[in-house]
Scaffold this motif. Structure first.
Motif: not given
Lengths: 78, 196
Positions: A62-78, B52-58, B78-83
């Motif tokens: 689960e943590i790996e999936t989450a990490k992958r998604l975070v890094l994908e998000r990072l790679a998207q254009k700001p 977790a994703q939306s917290a990190f995205a934010a 803080g962001i996470f609890y708001n989500k």
């Protein structure tokens, strides 16, 4: 003097935290005299400890999936 | 594993430059904590991931405005609890009536004394099979109550902060905590009875 039912409510709702001095004293007096309420209060403390224990570690996959998604998000254009 | 020094100005700059390695380090440090917190509050695996994703995205979006005055963990949580509270906005107020209220009333006689001494649940709580039992019992606790209890007992947030996050009054929070604790206690007491 407080009744047991009131003590149970005051303790479990944490209303005692914001209670005035007199109320707190009343709670203390009751607890000193009442074995059942003392036991109840002790159990609530144990419950909080149990809750902290209960949430076991998150599976690595689960943590790996989450990490992958975070890094994908990072790679998207700001 | 010692936590890397995330407060370091250089590290923060790397985050702002969207340095992949820096973000991976941050994800390694905190994603599991976020997921664990969400699961602890009773969210499903999918919802926990979303939170977790939306917290990190934010955080990725907002890092440019983060000046490093607080610890980045505090900022992220803080962001996470708001989500979390956005996720719940509708349902988090205490319902007017809840079955546990009646259960609790029935425990006391007309003078407000315990009809029966509270049964010993501590042995259960600290026994080997306790974790499953507690988890099972937690499932019976309605969502908002469970979150309030989690924020209080595990996150150790103060009550004012919880009220702000959940957008509820102190009285409401008191009701949620009363119900959560007693649901859990009652459930463990019942399980104890069954197993003798």
């Amino acid at each position: 003097m407080y009744r047991c039912s009131e003590i149970v409510r005051l303790i479990s709702s944490e209303e005692y935290l914001t209670a005035g001095l007199l109320k707190r004293l009343g709670i203390r007096l009751h607890l000193a005299a009442c074995r059942n309420c003392r036991r109840y209060a002790r159990q609530l403390r144990a419950l909080a400890a149990a809750l902290r224990e209960a949430a076991g570690p998150v599976p690595a996959a689960e943590i790996e999936t989450a990490k992958r998604l975070v890094l994908e998000r990072l790679a998207q254009k700001p | 594993m010692p936590e890397p020094n995330f407060s370091d100005a250089r590290f923060l700059r790397r985050l702002k430059e969207r340095d992949r390695v820096a973000w991976a380090e941050l994800a390694d440090a905190y994603l599991s904590q976020l997921l664990r917190a969400a699961r602890g509050m009773g969210f499903t695996i999918e919802d926990s991931q979303d939170l977790a994703q939306s917290a990190f995205a934010a955080l990725i979006e907002g890092i440019g405005r983060f000046e490093g005055r607080s610890h980045i963990r505090t900022f992220l949580f803080g962001i996470f609890y708001n989500k979390v509270s956005e996720h719940l906005r509708e349902k988090q107020r205490a319902e007017e009536n809840d079955p546990i209220d009646e259960v609790m009333e029935s425990k006391f006689d007309l003078q407000g004394k315990w009809r029966q001494p509270p049964l010993d649940i501590e042995k259960k709580i600290f026994s080997r099979e306790a974790r499953q039992m507690v988890e099972k019992c937690l499932e019976t606790v309605p969502r908002a109550q469970r979150i309030a209890f989690y924020l209080r007992a595990v996150s150790e947030m103060d009550t004012t902060e919880i009220c702000n996050k959940m957008q509820i009054t102190p009285t409401n929070l008191g009701v949620l905590l009363f119900r959560a604790r007693n649901y859990l206690r009652e459930c463990l007491e019942r399980m104890g009875l069954k197993r003798g």
